[in-house]
Structure formats: structure tokens, C-alpha cells
Design an enzyme around this catalytic site. Sequence first.
Site, mmCIF file in Angstrom:
data_model
loop_
_atom_site.group_PDB
_atom_site.id
_atom_site.type_symbol
_atom_site.label_atom_id
_atom_site.label_comp_id
_atom_site.label_asym_id
_atom_site.label_seq_id
_atom_site.Cartn_x
_atom_site.Cartn_y
_atom_site.Cartn_z
ATOM 1 N N HIS A 193 33.791 43.078 30.824
ATOM 2 C CA HIS A 193 33.951 41.725 31.321
ATOM 3 C C HIS A 193 32.700 41.185 32.004
ATOM 4 O O HIS A 193 32.191 40.117 31.656
ATOM 5 C CB HIS A 193 35.132 41.636 32.288
ATOM 6 N N HIS A 210 45.909 41.531 29.871
ATOM 7 C CA HIS A 210 44.600 41.021 30.285
ATOM 8 C C HIS A 210 43.646 42.181 30.545
ATOM 9 O O HIS A 210 43.826 42.941 31.494
ATOM 10 C CB HIS A 210 44.785 40.171 31.544
#
Length: 243
Positions: A48, A6
Site C-alpha cells: 500500500h 481491504h
Amino acid sequence: MKVFGHRGYSGMYPENTMLSFQKAADTGCYGIELDVQLTKDGQLVVIHDETIDRTTDGTGAVVDYTFEELRRFDASAIKGGTHGFQPIPSFEEYCEWVKERDLVTNIEIKSGVYYYEDIEEKTVEMVRRFGLTDRVLFSSFNHASLFRLQQLAPEIPRGALVEYVDLGNAGYYCERYGFQNYHPGVEWLTEENVKNCKAHGVGVNVWTVNDMGVLEKLYEWGCDGVFTNYPGVCKAWLDTREA
């Protein structure tokens, strides 16, 4: 069960950096999850948040900087700068790197807060340029982006990201709208919904799984994949379990 790093190996290294991706690849994990956005001058970058405040030593919105301006900020700041200077990668840089590696990439289109013009078109073009169409899948919380990606690249699988609560009858929803995968948050996923997805031929990839007890439960439920900040730990557990 497939293990995706991730944002790379983000539990130990600065997230969404080339260092984090390399460290994840070193574990032998199945794939890497990352996020793409657009700069002021229309370049695809891997980050992100819609701002750079949390992950770098700078402040402000991604869309307010050119790519060259963004490269001046240190993305290792999120780990206290202990890993040397780590620039925000371009998506092109990542594609150049991953094309030589046996990895599948989950590309999250970050269009839920700021809808970047042509982000889907630019991402598909980059994936095709590097010959990665059979080694990627797309996901997004903004399902309108998934519909656009279905038009642009129907051969590339898509995953419907869901935030905060599990989606009842998720398998039917994904099958009806052409999403091959369902990507729920681990805190709200139920075994019933996993079974529902299986009944409709929809894969279940769960985020963000950093607890071994939870990992074991998802394994028993038959989930297809997990996104984890610690791919080395999860991969080692699964290798032992499946030996």
C-alpha cells in the site's frame, strides 16, 4: 451488497500478504482489494504505502529496491511479527493464486504519489496473462491512470477513488468520463450522492467500513459494495440480514 477484504483480512492479519488474502477468501467474501506498485527493477508488487516503513521491518521507498531486495523484509512486522515471516508478494504471485478462486479483485493503481512508468500497461498485461479480465476492476486516486486503463483495457471496469471529501455530482462525473464505479471514503459519503450515482448508472463501493452501524446505513442507502478490514464480520452480518 458485495464485501471486499481491504488489503485482505487486514484487521487481523498482516495487510497485503498472501496470508491475509487467504484468510479473507476463507470468509466467503465477494472479493479482495489490493494495491500495486513497481520496484526498482520494474516488477509489480503488492503493497500500500510508497515506503516500506509502516508495514515491514525495513525502511525506504519501494521504488528504491529491487524485487529480490524487497522480499527480504518481513511484512508481518505490522502485526508484531506474530504470524511468522510474510514476504511482500509480487502481483504475479497473487494472480497465480487467485485464478483458481471464485473472487473478484479490486486492483488499486498506486500512482498518486510516485508516477511509475508503464504501471498501467504492466498491470493489464499480467491480468490478461492469467485470464482474469472478467474478475477484476481497477481503481485509483490518480484518475489519469484510469483514463490510461480505459485506453488499454476498456472491457475492465474502473472506479474513481476520492479522498477526504465527497465529490458533488459524482454520478454525472463518473458517467461523463467512463468510470463505472465511484469509490468514496465512508466518512464523507452522503445519501444524496449515492442517489446521484444510481441515477447515472454508477456503482458505489465505499472504503473503509469497519463499523456495523455504518455498514447498516450503507446497506439501507443501497450502496453496491464495501471495502472492510474485517470481511468475516461484515459477511456474517450481511448473510444474516439477507437471509
